[in-house]
Design a protein around this motif. Structure first.
Motif: not given
Lengths: 250, 759, 369, 119
Positions: A160-161, A164, A175-176, A179-180, A182-183, A185-186, A198, A201, A217, A220
């Motif tokens: 889903h992430e 988006v 930027v959006a 961040n998505r 990044q979410w 990966i977190d 990745l 990003i 990135a 990685q």
């Protein structure tokens, strides 16, 4: 004046007889009958000898009659009343399972509707409850199954992430998108989707023309998923953003 | 004194298991306990809420725990409640812990009784009385009976405002919702039933009435409510001190304004010299707050500080602005979209993630989601992100509704008789936001196969692309539309471009091959046309249109306006152009459920180039649902001329190349239905007709029955009641209408309905 | 399953009585409307003239004997309280929270002063002051000649009170006032200082209605310094006027002014029982309950009889010594809620629909005085 | 001629904000000046990137970047890119919303108003 005649005959039965009838109904698979009897037992003998056992069977009964909300409510009540009861892992597991079922979508099996694109409320609830089972009761009989389902759910949430993130890349809202990515990966590092995150990003930073961060990135990505679709050797060709990026500074 | 506990004996248990007592007891065997430990143990057991009484004693060195179990509730019986529905009462009781199976705590019961009496009192039912009783049922179970006598409502006999000089009691009482007169309709709409909340509301209305007319220092000194000895009448006395009137002095801004002062001054409705008004102040602060919100200051706080200077009787106003931190949106989430895909919603949201928050964008986007017509309701709320004070997450909570119709086997439209076949028209096909129309239908007059697909977001910027294919064969043998038939096959593609927030432009190309034939009782016009123009027309139509829309809802809107103007130019075997304009404007009256709806549709078409007359099958038709209700579908227009010797005598019509239609509707809330978004009822007046700028040639040995020219006195009017209902199977439309100026030869139809077509 | 029982007491049907006294109607005069709010505009008697007014300020002076209207005048003020007449002037409260004084002969207004709120109880006079209590529980003393405010005292006010306010009992040195919060207080007329204050009724019960403890009647003062007070949901009490100490008390709820005649204290209870108590001990002499629930007016002594009006517009006469119902008349007039007035031998009644009717009492046969 | 909205991403960065930054400031102080960074860089917690990206409807782009490196909790290095002085647009810079004028609710299209041809 309107008494509740319908439960008349049940209310006369002693706790013992009531419990017998319940076992009988459960064995015969007459689950809705079992559910009504269990509800009577629960209201008449809340602290009776069979109280805890009947509450567990009530969870099972509601599940069998596909009443997901009631299953979750009964499970939550059991967890609240008997936190350290040896069977509490069953309650967590059933609560997760009910959320899992309500999250499924009839057409899903036909792959017509990709649930990762839809409202993931139920999926998240299931993910949390199964996580509870796997973490606090590692050697419970349900732990293995819970762990399997967690992996499936985690992939759905991660996908889903990514969808988006992809939308925001197309929308040039970089930027959006970053961040998505990044979410993922977190929160969902172990999922296969984290590798595509990745890639998102990298592309996001390229959009913002921040080559340094993009290369970070990219490094990685290369050592995590060398044969990713966007990679050709160590140059990255983005899906929407123009140009391409290679690890060596250019 | 302390002693070594050798064993613990529990007495008085009936239904609570000993295990529960043991794990609640802080003492276990072989502990040495003193008095203090024992009293703690007693308190611990009591805290479980299971026991009315706990006594701890010693028998040698055995600790004796003697408990008296609280009864558990077997049933709760409530009598005599009519004002407060039973389920709300039971919900209140369960929340307070009084429910079947729970333990009975007498203090909660009394508390509940006082609470109920307070509720009745606040509804002006002073003489209400509630008594509760507890019946023993054995085995420590009890039956709780709650007997409510709601008494009668005290009626307000008089509201007396004391100390008002500049406005008399009558003008002030007009502002009140409460009144001291029984309602005009058998007391049905009476608002003379006293309730404390309503009085508070009325006092606020009184205060803002004065504050909006310059009385800055207006104050309500005291209010007295007294009741007659027989508790049937209430007297309200409100003592006020008006103070004197002030005008606005000068306006200044303080704090960090963030927008330039000239713009701020334009937003503020306060002009010095104008009479002071509180609502002007509130409107001004709201306008400033919105302007700052649009600049990313979602948490801006603005206070208007009036400073009265008695000397010149003026009030200077200082707007103190605290922009607060600039706010940013971190993530946007959607809930409730179980079938609609995330992107279909997200592409409507003008607020982006990872961007400055704009309150306008966030609320506009809610409106855009609502206008899609896929959702019954759309709510938006924002939550601050933990430990990052200037970031917030936005969540849109939607409730989906059927957004199309599947009429698989049977449809019925009065004008065409029974329709067989299947049709699926979905504006949100499988939740993709694409609009799909697949239909195969046959009825007495026509067979119709159509497929159309439109993606509103072919590109993310909102350029839409759609294409369609259709095969249509009709036979109007004995229908009202005159006696000829056409078979057509065609298809086309169209693109739409947004040109502003509100309006869009679209272009399209459509290719069609159509054949016409007529029968022996076809009117002279048709025969003459086909003889002179031929019966087979392969055409290409270029169409362009402009649409401006801000209706408040996609389906059954109650506010906003919608306009669409289009020009189609057709070349090939027949050359003609068609100009069409459709406009709708809705004015919400009191609440959103009442609104006035004005609509009009105008059309003009004419042949160009080689073709002499507009092909008759391209004419505009009028009458029936979605046009002039009360007249049979498609029967308004100039009569056709029967050919000599043909037996057909009822005068069908060919429609016309000019269309004039209009309607005025009063939309009112449907009684007895609470979900007003699925149903809409209205009283309407329709008007309309079609005209021919010049009649069709009818050949030489016949005189044409049509009279050309547009004569607005020929417009037909009708009035009636309409209902549209969004059913899961598809939109259902009913109307009962009575024509007002029916002329002979008009065919009227009092009751009309149709399933599956929205108008 | 359970009907909706109307709380409070049901009015009793009237039974036939042997009419030992007949009331002959002497004259009647239409005064005007008391409005839907039924303002308690009690007429006032001064010598041979009876002054009466409607709620719109149409005042009339009527010759008591003949019923002839001496003069009629429209005050530009809406009257809200009973009239009080003294020293050639008539005093009254207005609906817009003022007190007005107008000349008893011409009806011209001498002065009008704004007070805290509406005044329902008739203003009370002494040689120098006019003392009023307004509905918000404020006691105000005005200079009788100029209307200027001398002093004021405001009492705490419960959220819900009974319609009407306690009428002060004022003599030159002291004023005694009952408040809506169940307390009785005595004030030094020179400066408004409170001399003593005691609680007559204690609020109990759960609902706001059950907790009402208004002292709505007027304290009755005897020359020998005894004070008789009634209270709603509270007690009928006799007190020593100087110290406020209780002489005797009885649990009895009443919102009407009692009447003292010799050793008899007559009080009408909230349930419309009429009781005669021994003024010195509080013992019940008789208790007439036949008119229960008929929302009786405050009683008035006329000759040896007690007169009360009821909600259907009946006037009842009771033999003061035995409590027996001895006479009845039925002017109707949409009920009588204002206490009848009497000068000892004839009776003046203002009905709710605004007619003043004068009655004479005539004995039936020879017995009785 | 297609109507495009302005597109803004990242933190609004102004000249005077950047001028207030000096090395040695704590992370909390930096947030006080710049607000919290929207772009989260999980790979390297010692580095905060403040990015401002604005693409106007007509396509011209304003970009600003401020990358701050921290040693522990102390700001050690400030690097900027793009024209920091440029005017900063709020959100989509739509026409000022005068409260009175907006009687009707804002934009959208009814029945997503693209009429399939031939209906």
């Amino acid at each position: 004046c309107a008494g509740n005649q319908s439960r008349e005959e049940d209310s006369q039965l002693s706790e013992q007889q009531l419990y017998q009838n319940i076992q009988q109904a459960l064995d015969d698979g007459r689950y809705s009958r079992a559910v009504t009897l269990l509800e009577t037992l629960d209201s008449r003998f809340p602290f009776g000898e069979y109280a805890e056992q009947s509450q567990l069977e009530l969870i099972y009964g509601y599940y069998q009659v596909n009443n997901w909300e009631a299953t979750r409510a009964a499970a939550s009540r059991f967890i609240r009343l008997h936190p350290d009861n040896p069977q509490v892992d069953y309650a967590y597991y059933m609560r997760g399972l009910a959320a899992w079922q309500s999250g499924r979508f009839s057409l899903e099996t036909l792959e017509l509707i990709d649930i990762s694109k839809r409202d993931l409320g139920a999926t998240r609830d299931a993910y949390v409850d199964f996580g509870e089972v796997a973490r606090r009761f590692p050697d419970s009989p349900y732990a293995a199954d819970a762990r399997q389902r967690i992996i499936y759910l985690r992939n759905v949430l991660a996908r889903h992430e990514l969808q988006v993130a992809d939308f925001y890349l197309r929308k040039e809202a970089y930027v959006a998108a970053v961040n998505r990515g990044q979410w993922v990966i977190d929160y969902y590092p172990q999922t296969p989707a984290s590798r595509d995150a990745l890639a998102v990003i990298v592309e996001g930073y390229m959009g913002l023309n921040m080559p340094a961060e993009a290369r970070e990135a990219l490094a990685q990505l290369i050592n995590n998923d060398p044969d990713n679709a966007r990679l050709d050797g160590d140059t990255f060709d983005p899906r929407y953003v123009g140009g391409s990026l290679s690890l060596k500074g250019s | 004194v302390s002693f070594q506990v050798s064993d613990i004996r529990v007495e008085g248990l009936q239904r609570v298991s000993a295990g529960t007592v043991f794990n609640a007891l802080p003492i276990s065997a072989r502990d040495s306990v003193n008095d203090e430990a024992i009293s703690n143990a007693g308190r611990a057991l009591f805290a479980t809420g299971l026991f009315d009484d706990v006594r701890l004693g010693r028998d040698g060195d055995v600790l004796v725990v003697d408990v008296e179990e609280r009864p558990s509730i077997a049933g709760i019986n409530i009598e005599g409640n009519s004002q407060i529905p039973e389920d709300r009462l039971r919900q209140g009781l369960t929340d307070a812990g009084l429910a079947e199976g729970q333990v009975l705590q007498r203090s909660t019961l009394e508390e509940m009784q006082r609470e109920l009496e307070r509720v009745y009192q606040s509804q002006g039912r002073y003489s209400a009385s509630i008594n509760t009783s507890v019946e023993e049922l054995g085995q420590n179970r009890v039956q709780v009976n709650i007997d409510i006598n709601e008494g009668s409502v005290a009626r307000i006999r008089q509201i007396n405002i004391v100390g008002n000089e500049d406005f008399d009691d009558a003008t002030l009482l007009d502002q009140f919702e409460l009144s001291d007169r029984p309602g005009w309709f058998f007391g049905w709409f009476s608002s003379d039933q006293y309730s404390r909340e309503q009085l508070q509301g009325d006092l606020d209305r009184l205060r803002s009435w004065y504050l909006d007319r310059g009385y800055v220092n207006f104050s309500i000194d005291s209010t007295q409510v007294s009741i007659s000895p027989d508790q049937s009448s209430i007297f309200v006395t409100i003592n006020v001190d008006e103070g004197n009137r002030y005008d606005f002095g000068d306006v200044s801004f303080a704090g960090d304004l963030q927008i330039d002062e000239t713009r701020a001054r334009s937003l503020v409705q306060v002009e010095s010299g104008k009479t002071f008004s509180q609502s002007d102040l509130t409107a001004s602060t709201e306008a400033l707050r919105q302007a700052l919100g649009a600049e990313g200051f979602a948490f801006a706080q603005i206070d208007a500080m009036p400073q009265v200077n008695e000397a010149d009787g003026r009030v200077d106003v200082v707007f103190r602005v605290n922009p607060g931190r600039r706010a940013y949106v971190r993530r946007i989430n959607f809930q409730g979209n179980t079938t609609t895909a995330d992107e279909v919603l997200r592409r409507e949201i003008t607020q982006l993630e990872g961007a400055p928050a704009s309150t306008d964008a966030i609320s506009d986007s809610q409106q855009r989601l609502e206008r899609l017509g896929f959702f019954r309701s759309v709510e938006v709320n924002t939550q601050p992100v933990a430990d990052t004070p200037d970031q917030l997450d936005v969540t849109y909570n939607v409730e989906e509704q059927p957004s199309g119709s599947i009429s698989a086997s049977l449809g019925f439209a009065q004008s065409e008789g029974i329709i067989y076949g299947a049709s699926l028209s979905q504006r949100n096909f499988l939740g993709t936001g694409n609009r799909v129309d697949i239909g195969a239908q046959t009825s007495r007059y026509y067979t119709n196969l159509r497929f159309s697909f439109t993606d509103p977001y072919w590109t993310l910027d909102g350029i839409s692309r759609g294409y369609n294919l259709y095969y249509r064969s009709t036979d109007y043998e004995d229908s009202d539309i005159s006696t000829y038939s056409t078979d057509a096959i065609g298809g086309g593609v169209s693109f739409g471009y947004p040109i502003s927030d509100l309006s869009r432009v679209n272009f399209g190309l459509n290719l069609e091959s159509l054949s016409v034939d007529y029968y022996n009782d076809s009117p002279a016009e048709i025969v003459e046309f086909v003889d002179s123009e031929g019966d087979n027309f392969d055409t290409a139509t270029l169409s362009t249109g402009w649409t401006r829309n801000n209706l408040n809802r996609g389906t059954l809107p109650t506010a906003g306006s919608y306009q669409n103007a289009s020009l189609d130019v057709t070349g090939g075997d027949a050359q003609f152009y068609k100009l069409r304009y459709r406009g709708r404007k809705l004015f919400p009256i009191k609440t959103e459920e009442w609104s006035l709806r004005f609509a009009t549709e105008l059309g003009y078409a004419d042949s160009i180039g080689g073709t002499d007359n507009l092909p008759f099958y391209e004419n505009f038709y009028s009458g029936g649902l979605g046009s002039v209700r009360g007249f049979r579908s498609n029967t308004l227009g100039q009569p056709t001329t029967p050919r000599p010797g043909s037996r057909d005598d009822d005068d069908d019509t060919l429609g016309g190349n000019v269309l004039v239609e209009g309607s005025a509707e009063l939309i009112f809330p449907t009684p007895f239905i609470d979900d007003q978004r699925q149903v809409q009822t209205s009283f309407f007046i329709d008007a309309g007709n079609t005209y021919l700028t010049d009649c069709y040639p009818v050949g030489d040995n016949v005189t044409s029955a049509c009279s050309s020219g547009v004569d607005l006195s020929d417009l037909r009017y009708s009035a009636g009641l309409g209902l549209s209902w969004l059913t899961p199977v598809g939109p259902l439309t009913f109307s009962v209408a009575r024509p007002l100026n029916e002329k002979d030869g008009d065919e009227t139809q009092f009751f009309q309905f149709s399933l599956g077509q929205t108008f | 399953c359970s009907g909706n029982v109307q709380t409070g007491v049901q009015p009793r049907e009237l039974t036939t009585i042997d009419q030992r006294v007949t009331l002959d109607r002497q004259w009647s005069e239409g005064i005007g409307s008391l409005t839907r709010a039924r303002y308690p505009i009690t007429p006032a008697i001064d010598g041979d003239t009876l002054y009466a007014s409607d709620a719109a300020g149409n005042v009339q002076a009527i010759d008591r004997a003949s019923g002839e209207v001496l003069w009629r005048h429209n005050l530009d003020a809406d009257i809200s309280s009973g009239l009080t007449v003294g020293g050639g002037e008539v005093f009254a409260g207005t609906q817009n929270g003022e007190v007005i004084a107008f000349n008893a002969d011409s009806g011209d207004i001498d002065w009008r002063t704004r007070v805290a709120s509406v005044v329902l109880a008739p203003p009370q006079l002494n040689s120098a002051l006019v003392v009023v209590q307004s509905v918000d529980g404020t006691l105000t003393a005005l200079d009788r000649a100029s209307g200027e405010q001398r002093w004021l005292y405001n009492a705490s006010q419960p959220a819900l009170t009974l319609r009407g306010t306690g009428t002060p009992r004022t003599i030159d040195p002291v004023s005694f006032v009952g408040f809506a919060n169940g307390r009785l207080a005595a004030f030094d007329n020179r400066n408004g200082q409170q001399l003593w204050d005691m609680r007559v009724a204690i609020p109990q019960g759960r609902t706001e209605v059950e907790q009402m403890v208004d002292l709505d009647g007027q304290p009755v003062l005897t020359r020998d310094g005894r004070l008789f007070v009634t209270s709603y949901n509270g007690r009928v009490m006799a007190l020593d006027a100087r110290s406020g100490e209780t002489i005797w008390e009885r649990e009895e709820s009443s919102y009407l002014t009692p009447v003292l005649a010799g050793d008899y204290l007559f009080t009408v209870t909230a349930d419309s029982h009429i009781m005669a108590l021994d003024a010195s001990s509080g013992r019940v002499i008789w208790n007439q309950e036949d008119l229960e629930g008929r929302s009786l007016s405050a009683p008035a002594m006329v000759g040896n009889y007690l007169a009360v009006g009821d909600y259907q517009g009946y006037i009842h006469l009771l033999d003061a010594t035995s409590g027996e119902l001895v006479g009845r008349a039925h002017p109707g007039g949409d009920g009588i809620s204002i206490a009848p007035l009497s000068d000892g031998d004839s009776l003046y009644v203002l009905t709710n629909s605004g007619d003043v009717i004068a009655w004479n009492l005539r004995q039936q046969g020879g017995d009785g005085n | 001629c297609v109507y495009k909205r302005d597109l803004t991403q990242g933190n609004l960065i102004t000249e005077d904000m950047v001028s207030q930054l000096q090395p040695g400031m704590s992370r909390q102080q930096v947030v006080g000046v710049m607000g919290s960074p929207l772009l989260r860089d999980a790979f390297d917690a010692a580095n905060w990137d403040y990015v401002y990206w604005h693409e106007a409807a007509d396509g011209d782009i304003t970009e600003k970047q401020v990358s701050l490196t921290f040693r522990g909790d102390r700001l050690s290095n400030i690097a900027t890119q793009g024209n920091i002085e440029a005017q900063v647009e709020g959100s989509d810079g739509a026409a000022p919303s005068s409260a009175g004028a907006r009687a009707m609710p804002p934009p959208g299209f009814e029945d997503n108003n693209f009429e399939p041809i031939g209906e």
